[in-house]
Write an enzyme that holds these catalytic residues in place. Structure first.
Site, PDB file in Angstrom:
ATOM      1  N   HIS A 108      -1.213  -7.731  -6.825  1.00  0.00           N
ATOM      2  CA  HIS A 108       0.129  -7.549  -7.373  1.00  0.00           C
ATOM      3  C   HIS A 108       0.550  -8.806  -8.125  1.00  0.00           C
ATOM      4  O   HIS A 108      -0.053  -9.867  -7.993  1.00  0.00           O
ATOM      5  CB  HIS A 108       1.138  -7.268  -6.253  1.00  0.00           C
ATOM      6  CG  HIS A 108       1.478  -8.468  -5.418  1.00  0.00           C
ATOM      7  ND1 HIS A 108       0.589  -9.023  -4.494  1.00  0.00           N
ATOM      8  CD2 HIS A 108       2.590  -9.253  -5.363  1.00  0.00           C
ATOM      9  CE1 HIS A 108       1.150 -10.071  -3.918  1.00  0.00           C
ATOM     10  NE2 HIS A 108       2.356 -10.239  -4.428  1.00  0.00           N
ATOM     11  N   CYS A 140       0.847  -1.186   0.000  1.00  0.00           N
ATOM     12  CA  CYS A 140       0.000   0.000   0.000  1.00  0.00           C
ATOM     13  C   CYS A 140       0.890   1.246   0.000  1.00  0.00           C
ATOM     14  O   CYS A 140       2.050   1.186   0.417  1.00  0.00           O
ATOM     15  CB  CYS A 140      -0.910   0.014   1.227  1.00  0.00           C
ATOM     16  SG  CYS A 140      -2.252  -1.197   1.165  1.00  0.00           S
ATOM     17  N   HIS A 157      -2.505  -7.750  -1.201  1.00  0.00           N
ATOM     18  CA  HIS A 157      -2.631  -6.613  -2.118  1.00  0.00           C
ATOM     19  C   HIS A 157      -2.546  -7.102  -3.571  1.00  0.00           C
ATOM     20  O   HIS A 157      -1.745  -7.982  -3.879  1.00  0.00           O
ATOM     21  CB  HIS A 157      -1.503  -5.623  -1.841  1.00  0.00           C
ATOM     22  CG  HIS A 157      -1.710  -4.277  -2.440  1.00  0.00           C
ATOM     23  ND1 HIS A 157      -2.143  -3.187  -1.707  1.00  0.00           N
ATOM     24  CD2 HIS A 157      -1.565  -3.824  -3.713  1.00  0.00           C
ATOM     25  CE1 HIS A 157      -2.237  -2.133  -2.498  1.00  0.00           C
ATOM     26  NE2 HIS A 157      -1.890  -2.507  -3.720  1.00  0.00           N
TER      27      HIS A 157
END
Length: 353
Positions: A169, A73, A167
């Site tokens: 990715h 983040c 996240h």
């Protein structure tokens, strides 16, 4: 697209990819990081002829942190992450715990969006195109490193796959050798070329699939199909209609259409098992021609290879996973519980409205 390269506190490279040309990226990494120390070593198996990366330093990598401590983040106030800026569109940086490093290649992390709760399927077409451009740019840059033979862009999605950071990715591995899977393809291409007097095997496969019942969706420039001998319960291969060896060779028309086709494909994957099911875990893997020498593959050059993406899930039905047990792990012989024709039919059924 605007590209801005900077350095993290420990010397690793970080690159911002922005949609707007006027974006300013001058944030400084304020973390007190020591220089990165890696122990990556590539060892060749004399019996199988493949290579294994030994990377003991990865035992200490970040493992399932809470969302408010996610290192992917943007940095906010005193909460500092791998991305120094307070926002970003897409970003690529050298992995802090790489499987490959130095003379053994390079590993990078690709963050698709700053939104922790999103997925690739949630991206807009403009955002997905930016990621495609980032993949292409990194392929170009990494291919010029003296230690790199092949560039592999991929995404692991879902805890079932082994993802340790939630996240959205992906990663890029730059290998110092041609990978075993690519080598198998090149040997098959060479044998087919010799046996047919010059016919390209990738072209023949695509032509056969277009004439069959396993096509999932088609665009003007891309085709997605479940392969005849699919290894995984739900597996789709995405090919540009015009054969090219790598992401660099895609023309503008194919680049423009890619986000439309790929986002639709990912959204169908999330609907395979019905409403109320958790997001489908998957691996999305780009296959590109090696940049190294191909002398061992008689009569084959880079242009004989066909860029394509392979997307597959290890979930075979609701609440059940496909484990790689004795036959698969011990002898590399896959057993697929879902007929490819039925998988293709299901993926056509769940077309978005």
């Amino acid at each position: 697209m605007k590209k801005t390269s900077t350095r993290l506190a420990d010397g690793r490279e970080l690159i911002y990819y922005d949609l707007k040309d006027d974006s300013v990226r001058d944030a400084v990494d304020r973390r007190p990081l020591d220089p990165t120390v890696t122990t990556s070593e590539v060892r060749r198996d004399p019996l199988l002829g493949d290579s294994v990366a030994i990377a003991s330093h990865r035992q200490g990598r970040t493992y399932h942190p809470p969302a408010d401590e996610c290192p992917l983040c943007p940095s906010q106030g005193d909460r500092l992450s791998e991305i120094p800026d307070s926002s970003y569109d897409a970003v690529v940086f050298e992995n802090r715990f790489p499987s490959l490093a130095g003379d053994s290649g390079r590993c990078e992390v690709v963050c698709f969006t700053s939104d922790h709760n999103a997925s690739f399927a949630d991206l807009t077409e403009e955002q997905a195109r930016l990621v495609l451009d980032a993949w292409t740019d990194r392929t170009s840059e990494l291919s010029h490193l003296p230690s790199v033979d092949q560039v592999f862009c991929f995404e692991n999605r879902g805890a079932e796959i082994g993802v340790t950071l939630g996240h959205p990715h992906g990663q890029i591995y730059a290998y110092p050798f041609t990978t075993p899977r690519t080598a198998l393809m090149l040997r098959s291409v060479a044998a087919h070329k010799e046996a047919t007097g010059g016919e390209n095997l990738f072209d023949a496969v695509l032509e056969r699939e277009l004439a069959g019942e396993r096509v999932v969706l088609e665009g003007e420039h891309w085709v997605a199909f479940v392969p005849y001998a699919a290894h995984w319960p739900y597996e789709v291969h995405l090919y540009p209609r015009r054969r090219v060896p790598d992401l660099l060779a895609l023309d503008e028309e194919a680049r423009t259409e890619f986000p439309q086709v790929y986002l639709e494909l990912l959204r169908r994957f999330d609907r395979i098992f019905g409403e109320g099911e958790p997001p489908t875990p998957y691996i999305a893997a780009w296959h590109q021609a090696p940049f190294g020498a191909l002398e061992e593959f008689d009569g084959v050059n880079r242009d004989d290879f066909a860029l394509h993406l392979e997307l597959f899930t290890i979930r075979r039905t609701s609440g059940k996973l496909k484990f790689l047990a004795g036959s698969e792990s011990g002898m590399n012989v896959f057993i697929n519980d879902v007929p490819p024709e039925r998988a293709a039919e299901r993926l056509r059924e769940v077309a978005s409205s």
